[in-house]
Design an enzyme around this catalytic site. Structure first.
Site, short mmCIF file in Angstrom:
data_model
loop_
_atom_site.label_atom_id
_atom_site.label_comp_id
_atom_site.label_asym_id
_atom_site.label_seq_id
_atom_site.Cartn_x
_atom_site.Cartn_y
_atom_site.Cartn_z
N GLU A 1 43.24 62.60 -1.92
CA GLU A 1 44.30 62.84 -2.89
C GLU A 1 45.61 62.92 -2.12
O GLU A 1 45.64 63.44 -1.01
CB GLU A 1 44.10 64.15 -3.66
CG GLU A 1 42.96 64.15 -4.63
CD GLU A 1 41.63 64.58 -4.02
OE1 GLU A 1 40.60 64.40 -4.67
OE2 GLU A 1 41.63 65.08 -2.86
N ILE B 1 45.10 65.53 6.68
CA ILE B 1 45.53 64.75 7.84
C ILE B 1 46.99 65.09 8.06
O ILE B 1 47.76 65.19 7.09
CB ILE B 1 45.32 63.23 7.66
CG1 ILE B 1 45.80 62.47 8.92
CG2 ILE B 1 45.96 62.72 6.40
CD1 ILE B 1 45.41 61.01 8.95
N ALA B 2 47.36 65.32 9.31
CA ALA B 2 48.75 65.65 9.62
C ALA B 2 49.06 65.27 11.06
O ALA B 2 48.20 65.35 11.93
CB ALA B 2 49.03 67.13 9.40
N ILE B 3 50.29 64.87 11.26
CA ILE B 3 50.83 64.55 12.57
C ILE B 3 52.01 65.49 12.81
O ILE B 3 52.82 65.73 11.91
CB ILE B 3 51.29 63.07 12.64
CG1 ILE B 3 50.12 62.12 12.37
CG2 ILE B 3 51.95 62.77 13.99
CD1 ILE B 3 48.99 62.14 13.37
N ASN C 1 54.74 61.53 -2.26
CA ASN C 1 54.61 61.29 -0.82
C ASN C 1 54.44 59.80 -0.52
O ASN C 1 53.35 59.33 -0.18
CB ASN C 1 53.45 62.11 -0.25
CG ASN C 1 53.44 62.12 1.27
OD1 ASN C 1 54.11 61.33 1.92
ND2 ASN C 1 52.67 63.03 1.83
N TYR D 1 48.18 54.90 3.66
CA TYR D 1 46.83 54.76 3.09
C TYR D 1 46.60 53.34 2.57
O TYR D 1 45.51 52.79 2.74
CB TYR D 1 46.59 55.80 2.00
CG TYR D 1 46.78 57.23 2.48
CD1 TYR D 1 46.44 57.61 3.78
CD2 TYR D 1 47.31 58.20 1.66
CE1 TYR D 1 46.63 58.90 4.22
CE2 TYR D 1 47.50 59.50 2.09
CZ TYR D 1 47.16 59.86 3.37
OH TYR D 1 47.34 61.13 3.81
#
Length: 151
Positions: free
Chosen positions: A107, A73-75, A112, A119
């Site tokens: 994971e 997942i990334a923005i 981070n 999460y």
């Protein structure tokens, strides 16, 4: 906030996805890895977050039996800190519940904290550690799980 649109990822999205991937990760996935996921992995579900016609984020997972494993997942950096990651995750998680998914796992690097905070807001809890999980640094990963529909 403008309204974001979450939709299935297409091969045509990969140019934008690769830009976000390279801006987000020290060991980014290759273009071929994304193509293989989209075309060849029957368990893979990938979604894009689009804003004003531009892809600003994505999320991938494997849906096996009634569990989902979030692969990535990334923005896009310019949109971080504006809750787009949360919007994307909530949208995808709701869609997966509608498809019968009961649990999700992922994971995350132990360093981070922003991702871990996201999460946790999404209902994930730490369930263990994978020692030396990240090949680029040898950093450990936290294993997190969420029971869906119970947030």
């Amino acid at each position: 906030m403008n309204k974001g649109l979450v939709r299935p990822m297409q091969v045509d999205d990969l140019e934008a996805i690769m830009g976000i991937e390279h801006a987000s990760f020290s060991t980014p996935w290759s273009l071929q890895a994304f193509i293989a996921e989209l075309k060849d992995n029957e368990y893979a579900q990938y979604r894009c977050l689009e804003l004003d016609g531009h892809v600003i984020g994505y999320m991938g997972l494997w849906f096996i039996l009634d569990e989902g494993h979030i692969t990535n997942i990334a923005i896009s950096p310019g949109y971080r800190g504006q809750r787009w990651g949360e919007f994307l995750m909530r949208s995808v998680m709701q869609e997966m519940v509608e498809q019968g998914m009961e649990r999700m796992t992922l994971e995350v690097r132990v360093s981070n904290s922003p991702a871990q905070d996201l999460y946790k807001r999404m209902g994930f809890a730490v369930a263990g550690v994978r020692k030396g999980y990240y090949a680029d640094s040898g950093e450990d990963a936290l294993i997190m799980w969420a029971e869906l529909g119970r947030k």
